[in-house]
Write a protein that holds these residues in place. Structure first.
Motif, PDB file in Angstrom:
ATOM      1  N   ARG A   1      56.065 -47.921 -26.158  1.00 51.92           N
ATOM      2  CA  ARG A   1      56.642 -46.449 -26.150  1.00 51.92           C
ATOM      3  C   ARG A   1      56.307 -45.531 -27.123  1.00 51.92           C
ATOM      4  N   ILE A   2      56.070 -43.865 -26.335  1.00 54.10           N
ATOM      5  CA  ILE A   2      55.116 -43.353 -26.849  1.00 54.10           C
ATOM      6  C   ILE A   2      56.090 -41.813 -27.540  1.00 54.10           C
ATOM      7  N   TYR A   3      55.593 -41.829 -28.685  1.00 59.68           N
ATOM      8  CA  TYR A   3      57.068 -40.083 -29.542  1.00 59.68           C
ATOM      9  C   TYR A   3      56.095 -39.802 -29.912  1.00 59.68           C
ATOM     10  N   PHE A   4      56.358 -38.277 -29.385  1.00 54.77           N
ATOM     11  CA  PHE A   4      55.695 -36.974 -29.953  1.00 54.77           C
ATOM     12  C   PHE A   4      56.780 -36.402 -31.587  1.00 54.77           C
ATOM     13  N   GLY A   5      55.903 -36.019 -32.557  1.00 50.50           N
ATOM     14  CA  GLY A   5      56.453 -35.965 -34.051  1.00 50.50           C
ATOM     15  C   GLY A   5      55.863 -34.708 -34.350  1.00 50.50           C
ATOM     16  N   LEU A   6      56.815 -34.749 -36.046  1.00 52.55           N
ATOM     17  CA  LEU A   6      56.044 -33.570 -36.236  1.00 52.55           C
ATOM     18  C   LEU A   6      56.118 -33.790 -37.788  1.00 52.55           C
ATOM     19  N   TYR A   7      55.229 -33.369 -38.291  1.00 56.79           N
ATOM     20  CA  TYR A   7      55.131 -33.612 -40.329  1.00 56.79           C
ATOM     21  C   TYR A   7      56.819 -32.255 -40.019  1.00 56.79           C
ATOM     22  N   PRO A   8      56.428 -32.452 -41.664  1.00 58.39           N
ATOM     23  CA  PRO A   8      57.441 -31.100 -42.151  1.00 58.39           C
ATOM     24  C   PRO A   8      56.504 -30.676 -43.092  1.00 58.39           C
ATOM     25  N   LYS A   9      57.074 -29.544 -43.003  1.00 56.03           N
ATOM     26  CA  LYS A   9      55.936 -28.501 -43.627  1.00 56.03           C
ATOM     27  C   LYS A   9      56.558 -28.102 -45.671  1.00 56.03           C
ATOM     28  N   SER A  10      55.917 -28.236 -46.032  1.00 54.61           N
ATOM     29  CA  SER A  10      55.559 -28.598 -47.166  1.00 54.61           C
ATOM     30  C   SER A  10      54.684 -26.912 -47.916  1.00 54.61           C
ATOM     31  N   ASN A  11      54.920 -27.000 -49.039  1.00 52.49           N
ATOM     32  CA  ASN A  11      53.240 -26.194 -49.839  1.00 52.49           C
ATOM     33  C   ASN A  11      52.514 -26.842 -49.635  1.00 52.49           C
ATOM     34  N   GLU A  12      51.840 -27.933 -50.055  1.00 50.34           N
ATOM     35  CA  GLU A  12      50.343 -28.286 -49.501  1.00 50.34           C
ATOM     36  C   GLU A  12      50.574 -29.111 -48.117  1.00 50.34           C
ATOM     37  N   LYS A  13      50.757 -28.227 -47.402  1.00 54.29           N
ATOM     38  CA  LYS A  13      50.515 -28.731 -46.092  1.00 54.29           C
ATOM     39  C   LYS A  13      51.013 -28.719 -45.317  1.00 54.29           C
ATOM     40  N   LYS A  14      50.400 -28.329 -44.048  1.00 58.13           N
ATOM     41  CA  LYS A  14      50.950 -27.052 -42.207  1.00 58.13           C
ATOM     42  C   LYS A  14      52.076 -28.980 -42.211  1.00 58.13           C
ATOM     43  N   SER A  15      51.815 -28.083 -40.853  1.00 54.17           N
ATOM     44  CA  SER A  15      53.059 -28.791 -40.268  1.00 54.17           C
ATOM     45  C   SER A  15      52.456 -29.105 -38.659  1.00 54.17           C
ATOM     46  N   TYR A  16      51.919 -30.511 -38.958  1.00 55.91           N
ATOM     47  CA  TYR A  16      51.089 -30.951 -37.699  1.00 55.91           C
ATOM     48  C   TYR A  16      51.712 -31.662 -37.556  1.00 55.91           C
ATOM     49  N   ALA A  17      51.725 -31.515 -35.697  1.00 57.16           N
ATOM     50  CA  ALA A  17      52.116 -32.455 -34.615  1.00 57.16           C
ATOM     51  C   ALA A  17      51.064 -34.284 -34.887  1.00 57.16           C
ATOM     52  N   THR A  18      52.359 -34.488 -34.256  1.00 58.74           N
ATOM     53  CA  THR A  18      52.199 -35.945 -33.963  1.00 58.74           C
ATOM     54  C   THR A  18      51.892 -37.108 -33.183  1.00 58.74           C
ATOM     55  N   ILE A  19      51.601 -38.214 -32.839  1.00 58.05           N
ATOM     56  CA  ILE A  19      52.099 -39.110 -31.922  1.00 58.05           C
ATOM     57  C   ILE A  19      52.262 -40.891 -32.533  1.00 58.05           C
ATOM     58  N   PHE A  20      53.095 -41.234 -32.126  1.00 57.84           N
ATOM     59  CA  PHE A  20      53.388 -42.857 -32.544  1.00 57.84           C
ATOM     60  C   PHE A  20      54.063 -43.584 -31.861  1.00 57.84           C
ATOM     61  N   LEU A  21      53.680 -44.753 -31.768  1.00 62.59           N
ATOM     62  CA  LEU A  21      53.813 -45.521 -30.706  1.00 62.59           C
ATOM     63  C   LEU A  21      54.943 -46.593 -31.527  1.00 62.59           C
ATOM     64  N   ALA A  22      55.797 -46.901 -30.798  1.00 65.99           N
ATOM     65  CA  ALA A  22      56.403 -47.659 -30.897  1.00 65.99           C
ATOM     66  C   ALA A  22      56.950 -49.144 -29.892  1.00 65.99           C
ATOM     67  N   PRO A  23      56.881 -49.895 -30.704  1.00 63.95           N
ATOM     68  CA  PRO A  23      56.730 -51.526 -29.923  1.00 63.95           C
ATOM     69  C   PRO A  23      58.014 -51.488 -29.185  1.00 63.95           C
ATOM     70  N   THR A  24      57.947 -52.235 -27.398  1.00 67.12           N
ATOM     71  CA  THR A  24      59.230 -52.308 -27.389  1.00 67.12           C
ATOM     72  C   THR A  24      59.402 -54.177 -26.439  1.00 67.12           C
ATOM     73  N   LYS A  25      60.300 -54.360 -26.104  1.00 69.76           N
ATOM     74  CA  LYS A  25      60.199 -55.591 -25.865  1.00 69.76           C
ATOM     75  C   LYS A  25      61.644 -55.910 -24.565  1.00 69.76           C
ATOM     76  N   GLU A  26      61.196 -56.244 -23.443  1.00 68.17           N
ATOM     77  CA  GLU A  26      62.399 -57.272 -22.676  1.00 68.17           C
ATOM     78  C   GLU A  26      63.524 -56.765 -22.578  1.00 68.17           C
ATOM     79  N   VAL A  27      64.258 -56.605 -22.275  1.00 72.31           N
ATOM     80  CA  VAL A  27      65.857 -57.319 -23.139  1.00 72.31           C
ATOM     81  C   VAL A  27      66.740 -57.767 -21.853  1.00 72.31           C
ATOM     82  N   SER A  28      66.352 -57.188 -20.429  1.00 77.57           N
ATOM     83  CA  SER A  28      66.971 -57.477 -18.937  1.00 77.57           C
ATOM     84  C   SER A  28      65.674 -57.807 -17.903  1.00 77.57           C
TER      85      SER A  28
END
Length: 78
Positions: free
Chosen positions: A19-46
């Motif tokens: 499953r593909i999720y859209f994420g955002l890194y928190p803004k800090s003094n050292e880093k900008k708040s970049y957007a990202t995606i991450f892939l979460a594993p899934t499994k069949e339940v039924s």
């Protein structure tokens, strides 16, 4: 997908997916708040019904989400 398949096989999960999720890194003094995606594993339940594979999938929290890239930094601000 290879990572998800390998880890799912260790658990005996026959129908693994991602499953593909859209994420955002928190803004800090050292880093900008970049957007990202991450892939979460899934499994069949039924296997019942003919509603489609996505409805019969749930996140597999026993496998860590995959969140890495090799694309480098995003372009600079104009």
């Amino acid at each position: 997908m290879d990572y998800v398949k390998e880890e799912s096989n260790k658990q005996g999960v026959k129908k693994a997916g991602v499953r593909i999720y859209f994420g955002l890194y928190p803004k800090s003094n050292e880093k900008k708040s970049y957007a990202t995606i991450f892939l979460a594993p899934t499994k069949e339940v039924s296997a019942e019904g003919d509603l489609g594979a996505a409805i019969n999938q749930e996140n597999n929290y026993e496998i860590d989400p995959f969140n890495t890239s090799q694309g480098g930094e995003p372009p600079i601000n104009y």
